[in-house]
Design a protein around this motif. Structure first.
Motif, PDB file in Angstrom:
ATOM      1  N   THR A 188       0.809  -1.219   0.000  1.00 55.52           N
ATOM      2  CA  THR A 188       0.000   0.000   0.000  1.00 55.52           C
ATOM      3  C   THR A 188       0.840   1.267   0.000  1.00 55.52           C
ATOM      4  N   LYS A 189       2.156   1.123   0.299  1.00 50.85           N
ATOM      5  CA  LYS A 189       3.050   2.269   0.451  1.00 50.85           C
ATOM      6  C   LYS A 189       2.597   3.191   1.581  1.00 50.85           C
ATOM      7  N   GLN A 190       1.918   2.615   2.551  1.00 47.56           N
ATOM      8  CA  GLN A 190       1.421   3.347   3.705  1.00 47.56           C
ATOM      9  C   GLN A 190       2.055   2.805   4.985  1.00 47.56           C
ATOM     10  N   PRO A 191       1.998   3.580   6.074  1.00 49.50           N
ATOM     11  CA  PRO A 191       2.528   3.068   7.340  1.00 49.50           C
ATOM     12  C   PRO A 191       1.889   1.737   7.720  1.00 49.50           C
ATOM     13  N   LEU A 192       2.697   0.872   8.291  1.00 49.80           N
ATOM     14  CA  LEU A 192       2.222  -0.438   8.713  1.00 49.80           C
ATOM     15  C   LEU A 192       1.150  -0.282   9.793  1.00 49.80           C
ATOM     16  N   THR A 193       0.089  -1.081   9.705  1.00 51.72           N
ATOM     17  CA  THR A 193      -1.018  -1.010  10.663  1.00 51.72           C
ATOM     18  C   THR A 193      -1.259  -2.366  11.313  1.00 51.72           C
ATOM     19  N   LEU A 194      -2.043  -2.352  12.389  1.00 54.51           N
ATOM     20  CA  LEU A 194      -2.431  -3.625  13.012  1.00 54.51           C
ATOM     21  C   LEU A 194      -3.309  -4.442  12.068  1.00 54.51           C
ATOM     22  N   GLN A 195      -4.039  -3.768  11.211  1.00 54.70           N
ATOM     23  CA  GLN A 195      -4.850  -4.471  10.215  1.00 54.70           C
ATOM     24  C   GLN A 195      -3.950  -5.301   9.303  1.00 54.70           C
ATOM     25  N   ASP A 196      -2.796  -4.754   8.935  1.00 53.32           N
ATOM     26  CA  ASP A 196      -1.849  -5.501   8.108  1.00 53.32           C
ATOM     27  C   ASP A 196      -1.382  -6.760   8.828  1.00 53.32           C
ATOM     28  N   ILE A 197      -1.084  -6.622  10.101  1.00 53.33           N
ATOM     29  CA  ILE A 197      -0.465  -7.722  10.850  1.00 53.33           C
ATOM     30  C   ILE A 197      -1.476  -8.775  11.268  1.00 53.33           C
ATOM     31  N   PHE A 198      -2.652  -8.334  11.767  1.00 49.84           N
ATOM     32  CA  PHE A 198      -3.626  -9.279  12.318  1.00 49.84           C
ATOM     33  C   PHE A 198      -4.804  -9.573  11.396  1.00 49.84           C
ATOM     34  N   MET A 199      -5.020  -8.727  10.406  1.00 48.55           N
ATOM     35  CA  MET A 199      -5.970  -8.989   9.319  1.00 48.55           C
ATOM     36  C   MET A 199      -7.431  -8.873   9.691  1.00 48.55           C
ATOM     37  N   SER A 200      -7.840  -9.338  10.882  1.00 53.09           N
ATOM     38  CA  SER A 200      -9.274  -9.389  11.176  1.00 53.09           C
ATOM     39  C   SER A 200      -9.555  -9.194  12.656  1.00 53.09           C
ATOM     40  N   GLU A 201     -10.801  -8.843  12.946  1.00 58.72           N
ATOM     41  CA  GLU A 201     -11.239  -8.705  14.334  1.00 58.72           C
ATOM     42  C   GLU A 201     -11.137 -10.043  15.059  1.00 58.72           C
ATOM     43  N   ALA A 202     -11.398 -11.123  14.341  1.00 64.41           N
ATOM     44  CA  ALA A 202     -11.315 -12.449  14.958  1.00 64.41           C
ATOM     45  C   ALA A 202      -9.917 -12.714  15.502  1.00 64.41           C
ATOM     46  N   ASN A 203      -8.899 -12.354  14.731  1.00 63.48           N
ATOM     47  CA  ASN A 203      -7.532 -12.600  15.171  1.00 63.48           C
ATOM     48  C   ASN A 203      -7.140 -11.713  16.338  1.00 63.48           C
ATOM     49  N   ILE A 204      -7.591 -10.463  16.339  1.00 60.80           N
ATOM     50  CA  ILE A 204      -7.239  -9.579  17.445  1.00 60.80           C
ATOM     51  C   ILE A 204      -7.956 -10.027  18.721  1.00 60.80           C
ATOM     52  N   LEU A 205      -9.139 -10.634  18.600  1.00 60.50           N
ATOM     53  CA  LEU A 205      -9.813 -11.204  19.771  1.00 60.50           C
ATOM     54  C   LEU A 205      -9.024 -12.397  20.314  1.00 60.50           C
ATOM     55  N   LEU A 230     -10.525  -9.833  33.071  1.00 63.97           N
ATOM     56  CA  LEU A 230     -11.565 -10.288  32.146  1.00 63.97           C
ATOM     57  C   LEU A 230     -12.463  -9.143  31.685  1.00 63.97           C
ATOM     58  N   ASN A 231     -12.540  -8.088  32.469  1.00 63.29           N
ATOM     59  CA  ASN A 231     -13.370  -6.934  32.103  1.00 63.29           C
ATOM     60  C   ASN A 231     -12.563  -5.795  31.490  1.00 63.29           C
ATOM     61  N   MET A 232     -11.290  -6.030  31.265  1.00 61.60           N
ATOM     62  CA  MET A 232     -10.451  -5.014  30.643  1.00 61.60           C
ATOM     63  C   MET A 232     -10.946  -4.743  29.227  1.00 61.60           C
ATOM     64  N   PRO A 233     -11.048  -3.483  28.814  1.00 62.66           N
ATOM     65  CA  PRO A 233     -11.504  -3.189  27.450  1.00 62.66           C
ATOM     66  C   PRO A 233     -10.652  -3.924  26.408  1.00 62.66           C
ATOM     67  N   GLU A 234     -11.297  -4.329  25.333  1.00 59.87           N
ATOM     68  CA  GLU A 234     -10.591  -5.082  24.299  1.00 59.87           C
ATOM     69  C   GLU A 234      -9.701  -4.159  23.471  1.00 59.87           C
ATOM     70  N   ILE A 235      -8.557  -4.686  23.058  1.00 56.86           N
ATOM     71  CA  ILE A 235      -7.741  -3.953  22.104  1.00 56.86           C
ATOM     72  C   ILE A 235      -8.437  -4.024  20.739  1.00 56.86           C
ATOM     73  N   SER A 236      -8.107  -3.088  19.877  1.00 58.30           N
ATOM     74  CA  SER A 236      -8.776  -3.044  18.582  1.00 58.30           C
ATOM     75  C   SER A 236      -7.762  -2.827  17.471  1.00 58.30           C
ATOM     76  N   LEU A 237      -8.181  -3.091  16.248  1.00 61.11           N
ATOM     77  CA  LEU A 237      -7.284  -2.957  15.107  1.00 61.11           C
ATOM     78  C   LEU A 237      -6.963  -1.499  14.801  1.00 61.11           C
ATOM     79  N   ASP A 238      -7.888  -0.608  15.091  1.00 61.63           N
ATOM     80  CA  ASP A 238      -7.683   0.782  14.690  1.00 61.63           C
ATOM     81  C   ASP A 238      -7.464   1.741  15.856  1.00 61.63           C
ATOM     82  N   GLY A 239      -7.584   1.281  17.099  1.00 64.15           N
ATOM     83  CA  GLY A 239      -7.451   2.199  18.220  1.00 64.15           C
ATOM     84  C   GLY A 239      -6.369   1.830  19.208  1.00 64.15           C
ATOM     85  N   THR A 240      -5.493   0.904  18.840  1.00 61.77           N
ATOM     86  CA  THR A 240      -4.465   0.426  19.763  1.00 61.77           C
ATOM     87  C   THR A 240      -3.088   0.880  19.302  1.00 61.77           C
TER      88      THR A 240
END
Length: 497
Positions: A188-205, A230-240
């Motif tokens: 993409t010629k863009q900065p590396l993102t968590l979306q690049d590395i983990f691909m999906s919400e399922a994987n980040i979960l 267990l109640n800690m907010p979930e990490i996300s692909l776009d906000g972590t």
């Protein structure tokens, strides 16, 4: 009594004689000391003159310095020409310090270039400030390109400091790397993102599960903080916030009772949930099991609703005798009552998984009830064996996307139903499994029924006679099942709708 008859004059004469001798000795010692000091001083002065550091002005007449300076500058410039990242040189000289700064010629190839240039300038300024003003120095600032693989390129600020050593009459070198590296997705010629590395919400979960277990394992008392974890907010692909490395990743954490603000996970610990194209291949080498042999047959035996103190121990004895590992989907309410039995299941190499706390149909209760059913079971199992369950089987197989999101674990269904819950007959159970089993499937049984336990030995023998290798469900699925997906076998994976 005799009297001392020596006249007083004789005693005075002796005293004067002693004084003259002492004075001579003192004079001689003084002369000797002064002579030694003068000799040592002369030697030191000669040495100091011979080894006196040359001032920068003296270097103008030093042909050896000039030759080595020219050679160093040639080496620096040739080295920059050989770098894959083409750059332009900016030079300035102030006093004894000559600064060479190299900036990428194609600035549009690095989306974070301005940030990198700012860090490079800061690093150069700090290095110059700490450098001696009495010797010749070359500061070389440049941006180094790091090729992680075909998909990821990194750019890191670097400052090389060359200092003229008067004693050795040569240049010494020191390199300082910038703390931050900008990584770019070559697609993409863009900065590396968590979306690049983990691909999906399922994987980040799935990674969230690893984080929870890691925080609990590192705590001195996991049971005291498990509710908060267990109640800690979930990490996300776009906000972590994250820091990328070729062999690991650091992720920013929400507020949590451990006080940690970030966690670093080696890729080998999350190998099933990352895009291998974006990491160093050696970092995940051997992290996942080899794919199942396509020429062999595999099946998994799973047991629901336990543990039961009357039937589960007998089942464990049979499995141990037969050398079989299975998966137990346990009810939290039974785990609380029989922790020692849960511990035995885990210690004998079987997988301990969750089947909710009290067996409601999760699609017919509210979100809070679903969350309670999951978390209460997680806590019960953790208290028993020190590990959170990673897989979940919903009661009656009932699940939808909303429920699956709350569960946050892979959903393990079944493809062969023994119908032991219906027949309560050992021979019927054996016949049913024998007639419906096929390759790469998951068999549903219940370890709370005596008839099921009666049938297990024969079921194992029949399956082995037909060429099956029996594995726990996690191994059948290659240790990479992920949340928001249902699994009926190793070749039957479906997103939860």
């Amino acid at each position: 009594m005799e009297r001392n008859n020596h006249p007083r004059g004789t005693r005075n004469s002796r005293r004067e004689k002693k004084k003259r001798v002492f004075s001579k000795k003192l004079a001689f010692a003084s002369i000797l000391t002064i002579s030694i000091i003068l000799i040592c001083g002369g030697v030191y002065a000669t040495y100091a003159m011979q080894h006196k550091p040359k001032e920068a002005s003296e270097l103008e007449d030093n042909s050896d310095f000039e030759q080595k300076e020219a050679a160093l500058l040639t080496k620096i410039r040739d080295s920059q020409k050989q770098e894959e990242l083409e750059s332009t040189e900016q030079e300035k000289t102030e006093g004894n310090i000559q600064t060479l700064t190299y900036e990428p010629a194609a600035s549009d190839s690095i989306p974070q270039l301005e940030a990198i240039k700012t860090e490079l300038a800061t690093l150069m300024t700090a290095t110059e400030k700490d450098s001696s003003k009495k010797t010749a120095i070359k500061l070389v600032g440049h941006i180094k390109m790091l090729k992680i693989n075909d998909q990821v390129i990194g750019y890191q600020p670097v400052v090389d400091t060359y200092t003229w050593d008067y004693n050795d009459e040569d240049w010494s070198e020191k390199t300082e790397m910038g703390k931050n590296t900008a990584f770019v997705n070559q697609k993409t010629k863009q900065p590396l993102t968590l979306q690049d590395i983990f691909m999906s919400e399922a994987n980040i979960l799935a990674v969230q599960q690893v984080i929870e277990q890691t925080l609990l394992s590192e705590s001195s008392d996991g049971n005291a903080i498990i509710d908060s974890i267990l109640n800690m907010p979930e990490i996300s692909l776009d906000g972590t916030a994250f820091t990328y490395y070729s062999d690991k990743i650091s992720l920013g954490l929400p507020e949590n009772p451990t006080g940690k603000t970030e966690i670093t996970l080696p890729y080998k610990d999350i190998a099933g949930y990352i895009n291998p194209e974006f990491v160093d291949p050696t970092a995940i080498q051997g992290a996942l099991p080899e794919p199942l042999d396509p020429n062999k047959k595999y099946i998994s035996l799973t047991f629901d609703d336990g543990p039961n103190p009357e039937t589960t121990p007998r089942l464990l004895d049979i499995l141990k005798e037969k050398g079989v590992k299975a998966t137990f989907f346990m009810l939290g309410q039974n785990v609380v009552k029989h922790e020692a039995l849960v511990k035995r299941v885990a210690e004998e190499g079987h997988e301990v998984a969750s089947h909710s706390y009290s067996h409601p149909q999760l699609t017919s209760v509210d979100a809070q009830r679903v969350k309670d059913e999951v978390q209460k079971t997680d806590k019960a199992i953790y208290h028993a064996i020190g590990k959170l369950p990673t897989d979940f089987r919903p009661p009656y197989g009932a699940v939808n996307k909303e429920v699956a999101k709350i569960i946050g674990k892979p959903i393990i269904q079944w493809s062969v139903d023994s119908q032991d819950w219906q027949s309560h007959n050992a021979q019927a159970i054996i016949k049913r499994i024998d007639e419906t089993a096929y390759n790469d499937t998951i068999v549903l049984m219940h370890d709370i029924h005596p008839e099921t336990v009666d049938a297990v030995a024969a079921v194992i023998d029949c399956l082995r006679n037909e060429g099956y290798e029996i594995l726990p469900s996690k191994e059948l699925l290659g240790k990479k099942a992920k949340p928001l997906h249902m699994y009926y076998g190793s070749k039957d994976e479906r997103p939860v709708q």
